[in-house]
Design a protein around this motif. Structure first.
Motif, short mmCIF file in Angstrom:
data_model
loop_
_atom_site.label_atom_id
_atom_site.label_comp_id
_atom_site.label_asym_id
_atom_site.label_seq_id
_atom_site.Cartn_x
_atom_site.Cartn_y
_atom_site.Cartn_z
N GLY A 1 0.85 -1.23 -0.09
CA GLY A 1 0.04 0.08 0.03
C GLY A 1 0.92 1.45 -0.14
N GLY A 2 1.89 1.13 0.73
CA GLY A 2 2.81 2.41 0.74
C GLY A 2 3.57 2.63 -0.62
N ALA A 3 4.02 1.64 -1.33
CA ALA A 3 4.60 1.56 -2.36
C ALA A 3 3.46 2.31 -3.36
CB ALA A 3 5.14 0.24 -2.71
N VAL A 4 2.44 1.66 -3.63
CA VAL A 4 1.50 2.10 -4.54
C VAL A 4 0.98 3.51 -4.17
CG1 VAL A 4 -0.89 1.97 -5.17
CG2 VAL A 4 0.45 -0.05 -4.89
N GLY A 5 1.15 3.91 -2.91
CA GLY A 5 0.61 5.43 -2.71
C GLY A 5 1.83 6.28 -3.00
N TYR A 6 2.85 5.84 -2.85
CA TYR A 6 4.26 6.64 -3.43
C TYR A 6 4.41 6.66 -4.75
CZ TYR A 6 8.94 8.25 -3.74
OH TYR A 6 10.17 8.80 -4.10
N VAL A 7 4.08 5.68 -5.38
CA VAL A 7 4.04 5.69 -7.00
C VAL A 7 2.95 6.75 -7.53
CG1 VAL A 7 3.52 4.22 -9.12
CG2 VAL A 7 5.19 3.51 -7.29
N LEU A 8 1.89 6.55 -6.90
CA LEU A 8 0.85 7.59 -7.38
C LEU A 8 1.15 8.88 -7.07
CD1 LEU A 8 -2.51 5.14 -6.65
CD2 LEU A 8 -1.28 5.60 -8.85
N GLY A 9 1.78 9.14 -5.99
CA GLY A 9 2.02 10.47 -5.38
C GLY A 9 3.25 11.12 -5.92
N THR A 10 4.07 10.42 -6.54
CA THR A 10 5.32 10.83 -6.75
C THR A 10 5.38 11.60 -8.45
OG1 THR A 10 7.66 10.43 -7.15
CG2 THR A 10 6.33 8.85 -7.98
N ARG A 11 6.26 12.53 -8.61
CA ARG A 11 6.38 13.06 -9.85
C ARG A 11 7.57 12.73 -10.49
NH1 ARG A 11 2.23 16.44 -10.96
NH2 ARG A 11 1.15 17.16 -9.21
N ALA A 12 8.45 11.73 -10.05
CA ALA A 12 9.48 11.37 -10.43
C ALA A 12 9.43 10.43 -11.78
CB ALA A 12 10.24 10.44 -9.58
N GLY A 13 8.33 10.09 -12.07
CA GLY A 13 8.16 9.18 -13.30
C GLY A 13 8.58 7.75 -13.47
N ARG A 14 8.68 7.51 -14.65
CA ARG A 14 8.98 6.01 -15.01
C ARG A 14 9.94 5.43 -14.15
NH1 ARG A 14 5.64 1.89 -17.14
NH2 ARG A 14 7.18 0.31 -17.73
N GLN A 15 11.19 5.86 -14.08
CA GLN A 15 12.42 5.50 -13.54
C GLN A 15 12.20 5.27 -12.16
OE1 GLN A 15 15.89 8.19 -13.30
NE2 GLN A 15 16.88 6.68 -12.88
N GLN A 16 11.47 6.10 -11.18
CA GLN A 16 11.17 5.76 -9.80
C GLN A 16 10.12 4.78 -9.71
OE1 GLN A 16 12.66 7.19 -7.54
NE2 GLN A 16 11.68 6.22 -6.07
N PHE A 17 9.20 4.53 -10.65
CA PHE A 17 7.99 3.41 -10.75
C PHE A 17 8.70 2.18 -11.05
CE2 PHE A 17 5.33 0.78 -13.33
CZ PHE A 17 4.67 0.48 -12.66
N ASP A 18 9.76 2.10 -11.92
CA ASP A 18 10.59 0.80 -12.02
C ASP A 18 11.37 0.36 -11.11
OD1 ASP A 18 9.43 0.82 -14.74
OD2 ASP A 18 11.33 1.57 -15.68
#
Length: 101
Positions: A8-25
């Motif tokens: 849940g924390g990871a999903v929230g971070y991914v949805l809230g971040t603006r770092a883009g694809r690199q951070q998502f990967d």
């Protein structure tokens, strides 16, 4: 519980971040590592076994309760037959009105 919190924390971070694809990967890679960790898989296996044991143990009891609930609901839908064995499906003395159900 911890795994669900981490996911849940990871999903929230991914949805809230603006770092883009690199951070998502990066996050996805870490989540995959976590999922493949033998300790996590052992925990999942333990939960599956406990759930199976619980179903085997409580299954017959649950089946009886569900069967009883279905019969009761079915009787109510059909007009209360067999609800009060002394009335043979007729209205009880506490019923007011014309006497029809």
């Amino acid at each position: 519980m911890k795994a669900a919190f981490l996911v849940g924390g990871a999903v929230g971070y991914v949805l809230g971040t603006r770092a883009g694809r690199q951070q998502f990967d990066k996050i996805r890679s870490k989540a995959q590592e976590l999922w493949e960790d033998p300790r996590v898989q052992d925990g999942i296996s333990d939960v599956e076994h406990r759930a199976s044991d619980l179903v085997r143990e409580k299954g017959p009891e649950i089946k009886e309760k569900v069967t009883g609930a279905v019969k009761s609901a079915s009787e109510q839908v059909r007009g209360g037959k067999d609800q009060d064995s002394g009335t043979n499906g007729t209205a009880s003395s506490s019923t007011t009105g014309s006497g029809t159900v």
